[in-house]
Scaffold this motif. Structure first.
Motif, PDB file in Angstrom:
ATOM      1  N   GLU A 171       5.518  14.463  -0.413  1.00  0.00           N
ATOM      2  CA  GLU A 171       4.976  13.380   0.429  1.00  0.00           C
ATOM      3  C   GLU A 171       3.639  13.735   1.070  1.00  0.00           C
ATOM      4  O   GLU A 171       2.881  12.862   1.440  1.00  0.00           O
ATOM      5  CB  GLU A 171       5.987  12.968   1.513  1.00  0.00           C
ATOM      6  CG  GLU A 171       6.143  13.950   2.656  1.00  0.00           C
ATOM      7  CD  GLU A 171       7.008  15.176   2.374  1.00  0.00           C
ATOM      8  OE1 GLU A 171       7.031  16.075   3.224  1.00  0.00           O
ATOM      9  OE2 GLU A 171       7.646  15.248   1.310  1.00  0.00           O
ATOM     10  N   LYS A 172       3.326  15.020   1.165  1.00  0.00           N
ATOM     11  CA  LYS A 172       2.063  15.399   1.816  1.00  0.00           C
ATOM     12  C   LYS A 172       0.877  15.496   0.845  1.00  0.00           C
ATOM     13  O   LYS A 172      -0.237  15.733   1.262  1.00  0.00           O
ATOM     14  CB  LYS A 172       2.241  16.703   2.581  1.00  0.00           C
ATOM     15  CG  LYS A 172       2.504  17.906   1.724  1.00  0.00           C
ATOM     16  CD  LYS A 172       2.752  19.140   2.570  1.00  0.00           C
ATOM     17  CE  LYS A 172       3.195  20.281   1.662  1.00  0.00           C
ATOM     18  NZ  LYS A 172       4.100  21.173   2.261  1.00  0.00           N
ATOM     19  N   TYR A 173       1.127  15.289  -0.441  1.00  0.00           N
ATOM     20  CA  TYR A 173       0.038  15.369  -1.424  1.00  0.00           C
ATOM     21  C   TYR A 173      -0.526  13.998  -1.721  1.00  0.00           C
ATOM     22  O   TYR A 173       0.209  13.032  -1.863  1.00  0.00           O
ATOM     23  CB  TYR A 173       0.523  16.042  -2.715  1.00  0.00           C
ATOM     24  CG  TYR A 173       1.061  17.431  -2.463  1.00  0.00           C
ATOM     25  CD1 TYR A 173       0.240  18.431  -1.956  1.00  0.00           C
ATOM     26  CD2 TYR A 173       2.388  17.736  -2.699  1.00  0.00           C
ATOM     27  CE1 TYR A 173       0.733  19.696  -1.691  1.00  0.00           C
ATOM     28  CE2 TYR A 173       2.885  19.007  -2.440  1.00  0.00           C
ATOM     29  CZ  TYR A 173       2.048  19.981  -1.942  1.00  0.00           C
ATOM     30  OH  TYR A 173       2.529  21.220  -1.677  1.00  0.00           O
ATOM     31  N   SER A 174      -1.843  13.922  -1.833  1.00  0.00           N
ATOM     32  CA  SER A 174      -2.471  12.623  -2.056  1.00  0.00           C
ATOM     33  C   SER A 174      -2.575  12.260  -3.533  1.00  0.00           C
ATOM     34  O   SER A 174      -2.637  11.094  -3.874  1.00  0.00           O
ATOM     35  CB  SER A 174      -3.857  12.592  -1.417  1.00  0.00           C
ATOM     36  OG  SER A 174      -4.667  13.606  -1.986  1.00  0.00           O
ATOM     37  N   ASP A 175      -2.593  13.237  -4.422  1.00  0.00           N
ATOM     38  CA  ASP A 175      -2.705  12.956  -5.851  1.00  0.00           C
ATOM     39  C   ASP A 175      -1.308  12.672  -6.408  1.00  0.00           C
ATOM     40  O   ASP A 175      -0.466  13.560  -6.477  1.00  0.00           O
ATOM     41  CB  ASP A 175      -3.329  14.147  -6.579  1.00  0.00           C
ATOM     42  CG  ASP A 175      -3.570  13.890  -8.062  1.00  0.00           C
ATOM     43  OD1 ASP A 175      -3.025  12.900  -8.605  1.00  0.00           O
ATOM     44  OD2 ASP A 175      -4.306  14.683  -8.677  1.00  0.00           O
ATOM     45  N   PRO A 176      -1.060  11.425  -6.839  1.00  0.00           N
ATOM     46  CA  PRO A 176       0.282  11.069  -7.288  1.00  0.00           C
ATOM     47  C   PRO A 176       0.708  11.796  -8.561  1.00  0.00           C
ATOM     48  O   PRO A 176       1.894  11.836  -8.880  1.00  0.00           O
ATOM     49  CB  PRO A 176       0.196   9.558  -7.532  1.00  0.00           C
ATOM     50  CG  PRO A 176      -1.243   9.289  -7.765  1.00  0.00           C
ATOM     51  CD  PRO A 176      -1.993  10.308  -6.949  1.00  0.00           C
ATOM     52  N   ASN A 202       0.802  -1.226   0.000  1.00  0.00           N
ATOM     53  CA  ASN A 202       0.000   0.000   0.000  1.00  0.00           C
ATOM     54  C   ASN A 202       0.834   1.276   0.000  1.00  0.00           C
ATOM     55  O   ASN A 202       0.329   2.339   0.327  1.00  0.00           O
ATOM     56  CB  ASN A 202      -1.006   0.022   1.163  1.00  0.00           C
ATOM     57  CG  ASN A 202      -1.952  -1.147   1.109  1.00  0.00           C
ATOM     58  OD1 ASN A 202      -2.490  -1.470   0.053  1.00  0.00           O
ATOM     59  ND2 ASN A 202      -2.129  -1.813   2.229  1.00  0.00           N
ATOM     60  N   ARG A 260       2.940   4.388  -1.754  1.00  0.00           N
ATOM     61  CA  ARG A 260       2.731   5.185  -2.954  1.00  0.00           C
ATOM     62  C   ARG A 260       3.748   4.739  -3.998  1.00  0.00           C
ATOM     63  O   ARG A 260       4.936   4.628  -3.717  1.00  0.00           O
ATOM     64  CB  ARG A 260       2.932   6.660  -2.631  1.00  0.00           C
ATOM     65  CG  ARG A 260       2.710   7.558  -3.844  1.00  0.00           C
ATOM     66  CD  ARG A 260       3.087   8.966  -3.529  1.00  0.00           C
ATOM     67  NE  ARG A 260       2.001   9.622  -2.841  1.00  0.00           N
ATOM     68  CZ  ARG A 260       2.000  10.920  -2.562  1.00  0.00           C
ATOM     69  NH1 ARG A 260       3.010  11.673  -2.878  1.00  0.00           N
ATOM     70  NH2 ARG A 260       0.982  11.461  -1.936  1.00  0.00           N
TER      71      ARG A 260
END
Length: 182
Positions: free
Chosen positions: A128-133, A26, A28
């Motif tokens: 690292e703090k962004y959810s959209d890869p 799981n 990224r």
């Protein structure tokens, strides 16, 4: 009998910073790359020891892009001398850049006084703090040239690629991956 006396050389202690990401399920990964799988093949209960099988793409988590990654007849990772990956480093704080923006030569040149020849430069965008890869900063060709002209020996980044993920051509090239090629 002569006594051998070993001289202790004064060693300069340096801070070592491990930038490695943990390889775990799981985690990224680069869009389109499968997640790593970890399977226990031996357990303490059954075998008295634990052995885990790892399957992962070599571009999973913290990794080194070899010249062959983008240039067909260049060296692989095993051909890179370890001293190219160890040394003095400088972190360039680029967290002010919005997700998805381009890092320019102007962004880097303001750190010119801090970047020395043979430094390892770390670009810290706060990815690292962004959810959209797909919302990561990329490196403009001019910025890549600036890094090369600065004589750095290694570049470390917190983003999944120097170049944009999406491209119109299915084949990677110096046109689709200019910063990689530079």
């Amino acid at each position: 009998m002569k006594k051998l006396v070993k001289e202790k050389k004064k060693m300069q202690l340096r801070k070592i910073i491990d930038l490695s990401m943990a390889i775990e399920q799981n985690m990224r990964v680069f869009p389109g790359i499968p997640e790593p799988t970890l399977v226990k093949v031996r357990t303490h209960d059954e075998n008295g020891l634990q052995v885990t099988k790892l399957e992962a793409v070599v571009h999973t988590g913290t990794h080194v892009d070899s010249p062959r990654h983008v240039i067909k007849d260049r060296e692989t990772t095993s051909g890179i001398q370890l001293d190219r990956l160890i040394g003095e480093g400088v972190v360039l704080n680029l967290k002010y850049k919005p997700p998805g923006s381009v890092i320019t030569e102007d962004d880097l040149s303001k750190y010119a006084a801090n970047v020395r020849r043979n430094d390892i430069v770390v670009l810290n965008t706060g990815y690292e703090k962004y959810s959209d890869p797909e919302k990561y900063c990329t490196v403009a060709p001019g910025a890549a040239h600036w890094l090369v002209k600065s004589g750095i020996k290694c570049l470390a980044v917190d983003m999944p690629s120097l170049d944009p993920i999406k491209r119109t051509s299915g084949k990677a090239s110096d046109q689709t991956h200019p910063a990689h090629h530079i």
